[in-house]
Design an enzyme around this catalytic site. Sequence first.
Site, PDB file in Angstrom:
ATOM      1  N   ASN A  15      -5.197   1.136  -6.614  1.00 44.06           N
ATOM      2  CA  ASN A  15      -5.513   2.527  -6.959  1.00 44.06           C
ATOM      3  C   ASN A  15      -4.230   3.353  -6.856  1.00 44.06           C
ATOM      4  O   ASN A  15      -3.772   3.644  -5.757  1.00 44.06           O
ATOM      5  CB  ASN A  15      -6.579   3.049  -5.988  1.00 44.06           C
ATOM      6  N   LYS A  17      -3.789   6.396  -7.605  1.00 51.31           N
ATOM      7  CA  LYS A  17      -4.062   7.820  -7.359  1.00 51.31           C
ATOM      8  C   LYS A  17      -3.267   8.678  -8.360  1.00 51.31           C
ATOM      9  O   LYS A  17      -3.040   8.227  -9.482  1.00 51.31           O
ATOM     10  CB  LYS A  17      -3.740   8.181  -5.915  1.00 51.31           C
ATOM     11  N   HIS A 107     -14.681   7.691  -4.630  1.00 56.27           N
ATOM     12  CA  HIS A 107     -13.570   7.546  -3.683  1.00 56.27           C
ATOM     13  C   HIS A 107     -13.635   8.694  -2.674  1.00 56.27           C
ATOM     14  O   HIS A 107     -13.995   9.823  -3.024  1.00 56.27           O
ATOM     15  CB  HIS A 107     -12.236   7.559  -4.438  1.00 56.27           C
ATOM     16  N   GLU A 109     -11.486  10.551  -1.474  1.00 60.31           N
ATOM     17  CA  GLU A 109     -10.709  11.749  -1.827  1.00 60.31           C
ATOM     18  C   GLU A 109     -11.485  12.629  -2.807  1.00 60.31           C
ATOM     19  O   GLU A 109     -11.368  13.860  -2.774  1.00 60.31           O
ATOM     20  CB  GLU A 109      -9.340  11.329  -2.388  1.00 60.31           C
ATOM     21  N   GLU A 179     -14.279   1.701   2.619  1.00 62.88           N
ATOM     22  CA  GLU A 179     -13.003   2.321   2.960  1.00 62.88           C
ATOM     23  C   GLU A 179     -13.218   3.354   4.066  1.00 62.88           C
ATOM     24  O   GLU A 179     -13.612   4.497   3.778  1.00 62.88           O
ATOM     25  CB  GLU A 179     -12.414   3.025   1.742  1.00 62.88           C
ATOM     26  N   GLY A 185      -4.497   5.785   3.759  1.00 65.00           N
ATOM     27  CA  GLY A 185      -3.201   6.456   3.672  1.00 65.00           C
ATOM     28  C   GLY A 185      -2.635   6.866   5.015  1.00 65.00           C
ATOM     29  O   GLY A 185      -1.685   7.651   5.081  1.00 65.00           O
ATOM     30  N   SER A 225      -5.153   1.260   4.085  1.00 62.68           N
ATOM     31  CA  SER A 225      -3.833   0.807   4.543  1.00 62.68           C
ATOM     32  C   SER A 225      -3.679  -0.712   4.490  1.00 62.68           C
ATOM     33  O   SER A 225      -3.111  -1.319   5.410  1.00 62.68           O
ATOM     34  CB  SER A 225      -3.542   1.348   5.943  1.00 62.68           C
TER      35      SER A 225
HETATM   36  C1  PEP Z   1      -7.239   3.996  -1.378  1.00 61.14           C
HETATM   37  O1  PEP Z   1      -6.667   4.852  -2.003  1.00 61.14           O
HETATM   38  O2  PEP Z   1      -8.343   3.597  -1.759  1.00 61.14           O
HETATM   39  C2  PEP Z   1      -6.574   3.444  -0.202  1.00 61.14           C
HETATM   40  C3  PEP Z   1      -7.213   2.548   0.511  1.00 61.14           C
HETATM   41  O3  PEP Z   1      -5.312   3.897   0.095  1.00 61.14           O
HETATM   42  P1  PEP Z   1      -4.261   3.251   1.145  1.00 61.14           P
HETATM   43  O4  PEP Z   1      -4.192   1.769   0.835  1.00 61.14           O
HETATM   44  O5  PEP Z   1      -2.976   3.930   0.868  1.00 61.14           O
HETATM   45  O6  PEP Z   1      -4.794   3.493   2.510  1.00 61.14           O
END
Ligand code: PEP
Length: 267
Positions: A15, A17, A107, A109, A179, A185, A225
């Site tokens: 992803n 973003k 997601h 976000e 997640e 992040g 992460s």
């Molecule tokens: C994500 O954007 O779905 C995500 C898991 O980001 P990151 O790997 O940077 O934590």
Amino acid sequence: MADKTSGRTPLMAGNWKMNLNHQEAVVLVQKLAWTLADKRHDYSAVEVAIFPPYTDIRSVQTLIDADRIPIKYGAQNVSTRENGAYTGEVSASMLAKLGCSYVIVGHSERREHYGETDEWVALKAKIALKHGMTPIVCVGEGLAQRREGNHLGFCTDQVDRSLGGLTATEVAGIVIAYEPVWAIGTGETATPQDAEEVCAGIRQQIETSYGGPAADSVRILYGGSVKPNNVAALMTEPDIDGALVGGASLHVDDFAAICRYYDLPVL
Ligand code: PEP
């Protein structure tokens, strides 16, 4: 070789973003394809998909089609509407026309910054399926629920509501991404055991609501992460079928290593 015994093909999903313009996107896809080709990556053993911003998708499609690159791609969001006076929205039929295989829906976000509810997420999953794309339905608890010990119930409730209106056959073919919001992040990763607890609980919930065949075939990813140093351990867990990767998917060597997690040591 990937050593998953579940019969579910692992999926590594990047992803991006809101990063990379269409020119940068082409460079990253080319480098990723070359890196994986160098290692003779078997895409049928571990599927690889990327999720660029909308504005990059046409360029990614053109490159992937022209060079017959076996990387799949999708969008990070989709409208709940078919078409019409919805300024700023992008429809499922437009994404399908661009060759998208997948659409990320819900997601954290989008839930946090754009107020997306489980009901909206369910509509997005449904419309993606209607247009022949596979939704990747994201769920995950915040720090408060984790601290209260309510993380599992919170996530299974989210799954129930976010899949509202889907049939068992549809659920069997989708992807769910667990997640934990506190791990996205932040550099904080759930331990493999913590991630497995929730992924197994989600699979159990699918079995209760949609039956054994749907539970056996739905793919559940972990996200938060994920990096080359933690992916191999996460992938040893029986209910984790891959990863949704944010930051590390922007770095070709890291993402290629994640796609080839079975070459990495379990740390
Ligand atoms: C994500 O954007 O779905 C995500 C898991 O980001 P990151 O790997 O940077 O934590």
